[in-house]
Scaffold this active site. Sequence first.
Site, PDB file in Angstrom:
ATOM      1  N   GLY A  86      21.389  25.505 -11.992  1.00 29.27           N
ATOM      2  CA  GLY A  86      21.381  24.387 -12.943  1.00 29.27           C
ATOM      3  C   GLY A  86      20.040  24.035 -13.548  1.00 29.27           C
TER       4      GLY A  86
ATOM      5  N   GLU B 203      21.084  29.234  -6.616  1.00 33.66           N
ATOM      6  CA  GLU B 203      21.917  30.124  -7.453  1.00 33.66           C
ATOM      7  C   GLU B 203      21.514  29.982  -8.926  1.00 33.66           C
ATOM      8  OE1 GLU B 203      25.828  28.537  -6.806  1.00 33.66           O
ATOM      9  OE2 GLU B 203      25.900  29.125  -4.710  1.00 33.66           O
ATOM     10  N   PRO B 204      20.286  30.310  -9.277  1.00 34.75           N
ATOM     11  CA  PRO B 204      19.867  30.101 -10.672  1.00 34.75           C
ATOM     12  C   PRO B 204      20.364  31.209 -11.598  1.00 34.75           C
ATOM     13  CG  PRO B 204      18.083  31.085  -9.431  1.00 34.75           C
ATOM     14  CD  PRO B 204      19.222  30.897  -8.453  1.00 34.75           C
ATOM     15  N   GLY B 205      20.753  30.836 -12.789  1.00 34.23           N
ATOM     16  CA  GLY B 205      21.129  31.824 -13.808  1.00 34.23           C
ATOM     17  C   GLY B 205      20.222  31.657 -15.014  1.00 34.23           C
ATOM     18  N   ARG B 206      20.457  30.557 -15.719  1.00 35.36           N
ATOM     19  CA  ARG B 206      19.743  30.279 -16.969  1.00 35.36           C
ATOM     20  C   ARG B 206      18.213  30.331 -16.815  1.00 35.36           C
ATOM     21  NH1 ARG B 206      22.221  27.083 -20.837  1.00 35.36           N
ATOM     22  NH2 ARG B 206      23.643  26.381 -19.220  1.00 35.36           N
TER      23      ARG B 206
ATOM     24  N   TYR C 127      29.701  24.568 -27.043  1.00 31.89           N
ATOM     25  CA  TYR C 127      29.075  23.315 -26.587  1.00 31.89           C
ATOM     26  C   TYR C 127      28.226  22.632 -27.654  1.00 31.89           C
ATOM     27  CZ  TYR C 127      28.916  26.297 -22.277  1.00 31.89           C
ATOM     28  OH  TYR C 127      29.138  27.161 -21.245  1.00 31.89           O
TER      29      TYR C 127
ATOM     30  N   CYS D 153      36.864  33.991 -38.800  1.00 37.41           N
ATOM     31  CA  CYS D 153      37.738  33.034 -39.478  1.00 37.41           C
ATOM     32  C   CYS D 153      37.959  31.783 -38.634  1.00 37.41           C
ATOM     33  CB  CYS D 153      39.068  33.703 -39.780  1.00 37.41           C
ATOM     34  SG  CYS D 153      38.816  35.228 -40.658  1.00 37.41           S
ATOM     35  N   GLU D 154      36.906  31.058 -38.370  1.00 35.90           N
ATOM     36  CA  GLU D 154      36.964  29.783 -37.651  1.00 35.90           C
ATOM     37  C   GLU D 154      35.836  28.925 -38.214  1.00 35.90           C
ATOM     38  OE1 GLU D 154      39.002  28.964 -35.055  1.00 35.90           O
ATOM     39  OE2 GLU D 154      39.807  30.959 -34.620  1.00 35.90           O
TER      40      GLU D 154
ATOM     41  N   TYR E 254      24.352  33.246 -20.706  1.00 37.41           N
ATOM     42  CA  TYR E 254      25.601  32.816 -21.341  1.00 37.41           C
ATOM     43  C   TYR E 254      25.649  33.227 -22.811  1.00 37.41           C
ATOM     44  CZ  TYR E 254      25.289  30.214 -17.027  1.00 37.41           C
ATOM     45  OH  TYR E 254      25.116  29.888 -15.707  1.00 37.41           O
TER      46      TYR E 254
END
Length: 404
Positions: free
Chosen positions: A233, A268-271, A311, A338-339, A367
């Site tokens: 986080g 548990e770091p990701g970012r 987000y 097409c969005e 991500y």
Amino acid sequence: MKYIKKILTIEKVKVRDIAKKFDTPTYCYSYNQLKKNINDFKKNFESFSPLICFAIKSNTNVNLIREIKKFGLGADVVSIGELMMALKAGINPKKIVFSGVGKTSKEIAYAIDKKILLINAESKSEIKEIDRIAKNKKKKVQIGIRLNPNTDANTLSQISTGKKENKFGVNEKTFLELVNYCMGSKNISLKCLSVHIGSQILDHKPYEKMLNVIDKIIVKTKHNFEFIDLGGGMGISYGDNNRKLNYTKYNIAIKKFLKKHSTKIIFEPGRSIVGNIGFLISKVIYIKENDEKDFVILDAAMNDLMRPALYGANHKTLTSIKTNRKSKKTYEFVGPICESTDKFASLKNFQKLKEKDIIVMCDVGAYGMSLSSNYNVRPKPAELLIEESKIRIIKKRQKHKDLM
Ligand code: PLP
């Protein structure tokens, strides 16, 4: 990444040369930034040498995970696929923790067979299922229980996971019941209390609150937890605001906690490990003039980089060559999908652009590719790892025939 004489470069490679040689859209990762992030992370917490389990969900490229493994990191996985990927990258099973609210029987059985460090369970039903499978296999399985500490992480609601209304973990009452259940089981060895209160956390105070909650609950259980898994986080700076988590204060809070409890900390770091190492290089297909704003239509789209659509996330947007000419109108950077949510940014006073210009979105290492999809039958981009002037293709661009 920086401008050298107005030419944007990643390590020692010019972005425009990457676009020419490897086509667009393409993800690039800076090896030296990865190395710096891991070394800085370790240094921040060196006094208690935690086990650092890289959150595979943030970037699932097996070659990148292999590089991360060389620095001694383990892995945090949330599916059998991620577990297979971590093992394929050569991560030691004794450094793998398995999180997630909906592990299937097949996933649990596989994790037991692979003898991973911990299955972090998130409900009473899951613990009973682990118990049942372990009994059948005549094994004793090491588990953690994920606590929902009801702590507001002060982050986007979509990436907040530690409040009581979130589906993650169990509340204090259930936690205490489950500790007793585990004590009565011959096939379960309760080793860990785990938490993860959210992602992109920039304020250390939620972490302090979380530690206080854990402290009190451990005292109530009277159980000796060999591991406390504090999750990930840790927030990074997106855009130009330069805000990021104050690691010194988080470290002080953990050290205070460790004076009362003798245990091994897991992160548990990701970012914070891969976020700022990644860049998405794309090309302007068309510039469509409009009344109030001009649409800059890129060859990258929400299927390649989902965070803005998912987000409302902002990514710093740069050009491969800097000029002093500014556009009088706002530019809205969009993709061809097409969005209406296929939109990256709306920027005023941006450098004047023309068709075929190269555009780079920054801080997309976490991500980014891992959330990408084949929506609109769009093949996924290539991924490159850059070290100084060396470029390695760590994943080939998908071809349409791969999707047919
Ligand atoms: N651990 C768990 C259980 C998660 O759900 C996540 C992300 O959602 C992470 C770790 C990684 O978080 P981050 O990338 O913000 O460090």
